[in-house]
Design an enzyme around this catalytic site. Structure first.
Site, PDB file in Angstrom:
ATOM      1  N   CYS A   9       0.846  -1.184   0.000  1.00 25.92           N
ATOM      2  CA  CYS A   9       0.000   0.000   0.000  1.00 25.92           C
ATOM      3  C   CYS A   9       0.885   1.237   0.000  1.00 25.92           C
ATOM      4  O   CYS A   9       1.811   1.336   0.809  1.00 25.92           O
ATOM      5  CB  CYS A   9      -0.894  -0.028   1.236  1.00 25.92           C
ATOM      6  SG  CYS A   9      -1.953   1.411   1.429  1.00 25.92           S
ATOM      7  N   CYS A  10       0.603   2.160  -0.905  1.00 27.07           N
ATOM      8  CA  CYS A  10       1.329   3.431  -0.911  1.00 27.07           C
ATOM      9  C   CYS A  10       0.324   4.548  -1.157  1.00 27.07           C
ATOM     10  O   CYS A  10      -0.881   4.307  -1.221  1.00 27.07           O
ATOM     11  CB  CYS A  10       2.456   3.437  -1.929  1.00 27.07           C
ATOM     12  SG  CYS A  10       1.949   3.470  -3.642  1.00 27.07           S
ATOM     13  N   ALA A  11       0.795   5.743  -1.295  1.00 27.29           N
ATOM     14  CA  ALA A  11      -0.094   6.897  -1.405  1.00 27.29           C
ATOM     15  C   ALA A  11      -1.057   6.756  -2.595  1.00 27.29           C
ATOM     16  O   ALA A  11      -2.255   6.918  -2.445  1.00 27.29           O
ATOM     17  CB  ALA A  11       0.708   8.181  -1.505  1.00 27.29           C
ATOM     18  N   ALA A  41      -3.673   3.956  -0.722  1.00 29.18           N
ATOM     19  CA  ALA A  41      -4.197   4.030   0.645  1.00 29.18           C
ATOM     20  C   ALA A  41      -5.715   4.198   0.625  1.00 29.18           C
ATOM     21  O   ALA A  41      -6.421   3.632   1.457  1.00 29.18           O
ATOM     22  CB  ALA A  41      -3.528   5.177   1.400  1.00 29.18           C
TER      23      ALA A  41
END
Length: 103
Positions: A9-11, A41
């Site tokens: 999960c990243c921005a 996210a």
């Protein structure tokens, strides 16, 4: 269905795409059938429900979410090390994810 499922999960879900590719190669090299995918996210909760991953790895830019995920999930959750993330070290990140699942 894969024997292991690893969620990153990243921005925005974009920066982890290359890391996913490198992690998949590491899994194949070890003969492990793993589904490895990335999401933003904003979409994390729906992907958690849909895919039921064995482990959740967070990009350094969303490290602030670690506590929230640890509180509501009963799977291992960890922030990817900054250097491994920056270097896109898929092999090392994959091995870390596998060791997290063994605990």
């Amino acid at each position: 269905m894969a024997e292991k499922t690893i969620m990153l999960c990243c921005a925005a879900g974009m920066s982890t795409t290359l890391l996913v590719s490198k992690m998949q190669k590491a899994a194949e090299a070890e003969g492990i059938d793993a589904e490895i995918f990335a999401t933003s996210a904003a979409n994390a909760d729906s992907k958690l429900d849909e895919k039921n991953p064995d482990v959740l790895l967070l990009g350094p830019q969303v490290r602030y979410l670690e506590g929230q995920f640890k509180d509501k999930l009963d799977i291992p959750v960890e922030v990817i090390g900054m250097q491994d993330y920056r270097m896109m070290n898929g092999e090392k990140v994959f091995k870390r994810a596998m060791s997290m699942m063994k605990k």
